[in-house]
Motif scaffolding. Structure first.
Motif, PDB file in Angstrom:
ATOM      1  N   TYR A 117       0.859  -1.191   0.000  1.00 53.51           N
ATOM      2  CA  TYR A 117       0.000   0.000   0.000  1.00 53.51           C
ATOM      3  C   TYR A 117       0.890   1.235   0.000  1.00 53.51           C
ATOM      4  O   TYR A 117       1.770   1.397   0.853  1.00 53.51           O
ATOM      5  CB  TYR A 117      -0.890  -0.032   1.234  1.00 53.51           C
TER       6      TYR A 117
ATOM      7  N   GLU B 104     -13.829 -10.251  -1.086  1.00 52.18           N
ATOM      8  CA  GLU B 104     -14.401 -10.536   0.233  1.00 52.18           C
ATOM      9  C   GLU B 104     -14.445  -9.275   1.088  1.00 52.18           C
ATOM     10  O   GLU B 104     -15.448  -9.006   1.773  1.00 52.18           O
ATOM     11  CB  GLU B 104     -13.570 -11.614   0.931  1.00 52.18           C
ATOM     12  N   GLU B 105     -13.379  -8.489   1.046  1.00 54.28           N
ATOM     13  CA  GLU B 105     -13.346  -7.249   1.825  1.00 54.28           C
ATOM     14  C   GLU B 105     -14.331  -6.217   1.300  1.00 54.28           C
ATOM     15  O   GLU B 105     -14.771  -5.335   2.039  1.00 54.28           O
ATOM     16  CB  GLU B 105     -11.925  -6.675   1.836  1.00 54.28           C
TER      17      GLU B 105
ATOM     18  N   LYS C 250      -2.353  -8.556   3.103  1.00 48.30           N
ATOM     19  CA  LYS C 250      -3.787  -8.569   3.390  1.00 48.30           C
ATOM     20  C   LYS C 250      -4.178  -7.436   4.340  1.00 48.30           C
ATOM     21  O   LYS C 250      -5.215  -6.778   4.150  1.00 48.30           O
ATOM     22  CB  LYS C 250      -4.202  -9.928   3.947  1.00 48.30           C
ATOM     23  N   GLU C 251      -3.357  -7.191   5.355  1.00 49.61           N
ATOM     24  CA  GLU C 251      -3.643  -6.089   6.269  1.00 49.61           C
ATOM     25  C   GLU C 251      -3.550  -4.752   5.538  1.00 49.61           C
ATOM     26  O   GLU C 251      -4.323  -3.825   5.806  1.00 49.61           O
ATOM     27  CB  GLU C 251      -2.675  -6.123   7.459  1.00 49.61           C
TER      28      GLU C 251
ATOM     29  N   LYS D  33      -6.699  -4.195   3.529  1.00 45.77           N
ATOM     30  CA  LYS D  33      -7.762  -3.758   4.437  1.00 45.77           C
ATOM     31  C   LYS D  33      -7.624  -2.269   4.753  1.00 45.77           C
ATOM     32  O   LYS D  33      -8.608  -1.522   4.759  1.00 45.77           O
ATOM     33  CB  LYS D  33      -7.720  -4.562   5.735  1.00 45.77           C
ATOM     34  N   LYS D  34      -6.397  -1.846   5.030  1.00 48.99           N
ATOM     35  CA  LYS D  34      -6.144  -0.443   5.377  1.00 48.99           C
ATOM     36  C   LYS D  34      -6.490   0.471   4.208  1.00 48.99           C
ATOM     37  O   LYS D  34      -7.124   1.522   4.381  1.00 48.99           O
ATOM     38  CB  LYS D  34      -4.668  -0.267   5.763  1.00 48.99           C
TER      39      LYS D  34
ATOM     40  N   LEU E 208      -8.594  -0.061   1.648  1.00 47.30           N
ATOM     41  CA  LEU E 208     -10.035  -0.012   1.426  1.00 47.30           C
ATOM     42  C   LEU E 208     -10.738   0.790   2.517  1.00 47.30           C
ATOM     43  O   LEU E 208     -11.699   1.524   2.250  1.00 47.30           O
ATOM     44  CB  LEU E 208     -10.600  -1.421   1.345  1.00 47.30           C
ATOM     45  N   SER E 209     -10.255   0.665   3.743  1.00 49.16           N
ATOM     46  CA  SER E 209     -10.828   1.433   4.844  1.00 49.16           C
ATOM     47  C   SER E 209     -10.566   2.927   4.671  1.00 49.16           C
ATOM     48  O   SER E 209     -11.450   3.763   4.895  1.00 49.16           O
ATOM     49  CB  SER E 209     -10.254   0.941   6.172  1.00 49.16           C
TER      50      SER E 209
ATOM     51  N   ASN F 202     -14.298  -0.474   2.324  1.00 47.45           N
ATOM     52  CA  ASN F 202     -14.367  -1.705   3.090  1.00 47.45           C
ATOM     53  C   ASN F 202     -15.811  -1.918   3.556  1.00 47.45           C
ATOM     54  O   ASN F 202     -16.267  -1.301   4.505  1.00 47.45           O
ATOM     55  CB  ASN F 202     -13.416  -1.661   4.286  1.00 47.45           C
TER      56      ASN F 202
ATOM     57  N   LYS G  72     -17.174  -5.047   4.265  1.00 49.17           N
ATOM     58  CA  LYS G  72     -17.356  -6.358   4.896  1.00 49.17           C
ATOM     59  C   LYS G  72     -18.073  -6.246   6.229  1.00 49.17           C
ATOM     60  O   LYS G  72     -17.771  -5.352   7.009  1.00 49.17           O
ATOM     61  CB  LYS G  72     -15.980  -7.018   5.084  1.00 49.17           C
TER      62      LYS G  72
END
Length: 289
Positions: free
Chosen positions: A192, A230-231, A274-275, A278-279, A281-282, A287, A289
């Motif tokens: 990222y 999925e996220e 993966k983390e 997530k960061k 998309l957040s 995010n 999900k």
């Protein structure tokens, strides 16, 4: 306030670097319209007049297809241009950060992750250019950091460049209603861009050397695409929108992941992929999900 000159100033990384560090450094971002790095005399005069403490050299022709089809142009920009910047940095007393790439390992027979000591065997013009540029500038300047980036990802932002990357690619395909054809035999580091930017100032405190930079990733590109969906809250659509390509790289897996233990030992630590996804998309409110 230290002065930084960053080439490739409108690109994906450089445009974000300029804004992220605007209050910490005096940053001049230049692109080819301002400074043609192929012109040795102009590069020398420009950098000697500006006298930056640091030069971050990101400018390059990074399109693999274009470089393969236009090797002379690619060499002029990616190798000769980099040499010109290194010579000028030395003359100006500037410290140089050269952005290289995981793709120097594209032709290696063994699988990654690769360390800085592993011999690189690029099989594309772009990878060959980057490796040759690394070799040449090490002979020119001692105050040098060579950073081999993994594949950076992020999302579009107003006034900033965007690169082809896995997260944005998935979202674009969904918007267009396209099936995502993706190999389960390809492995790459995926980082990222803001995870990198948040720690980039630490680079200037590292010993001069070559470093592999980015997140650890143990998953295939196919697995990562599924994870992104999925996220996004679309796990029930994976079978409809993703085609698992088992033929691409079936004879030899493409694995150009980098071992980043060396830079991690100096305190530059990244989220795993993966983390980091997530960061990302957040951060952009994707995010679901």
């Amino acid at each position: 306030m230290d002065k930084i000159l960053i080439t490739g100033g409108y690109g994906f990384f450089a445009s974000r670097f300029k804004e992220f560090y605007s209050s910490q450094y005096d940053i001049l971002a230049v692109d080819k319209d301002i400074l043609d790095i192929q012109n040795e005399k102009k590069v020398m005069n420009f950098i000697k007049n500006y006298k930056p403490e640091y030069i971050i050299h990101t400018a390059a022709i990074a399109s693999t297809g274009f470089c393969n089809e236009n090797p002379e142009i690619a060499h002029s920009v990616n190798v000769n241009g980099t040499v010109n910047v290194a010579k000028a940095a030395k003359e100006a007393g500037s410290k140089l950060v050269f952005i290289s790439t995981e793709q120097i390992f594209n032709g290696n027979k063994a699988r990654g992750p690769y360390t800085e000591d592993d011999k690189a065997n690029p099989d594309t013009v772009y990878g060959q250019n980057k490796l040759k540029a690394e070799e040449k500038i090490r002979e020119i300047i001692d105050e040098l950091w060579v950073l081999r980036f993994t594949w950076l990802f992020g999302l579009p932002e107003r006034g900033k460049g965007i690169n082809p990357n896995i997260v944005w690619g998935v979202i674009k395909s969904l918007q267009k209603g396209e099936v995502i054809d993706v190999s389960d035999n390809e492995y790459r580091g995926l980082t990222y861009v803001y995870d990198l930017l948040g720690q980039f100032s630490k680079i200037f405190d590292l010993p001069y050397d070559t470093y592999h930079v980015g997140s650890k990733n143990d998953y295939s590109r196919y697995e990562i695409v599924n994870f992104i969906l999925e996220e996004l809250g679309l796990e029930n659509r994976i079978e409809k929108v993703v085609n698992k390509n088992t033929e691409k790289y079936a004879k030899k897996a493409r694995d150009i992941r980098l071992n980043t233990d060396k830079i991690r030992e100096h305190g530059v630590k990244f989220l795993d992929t993966k983390e980091a996804i997530k960061k990302c998309l957040s951060d952009f409110n994707y995010n679901l999900k």
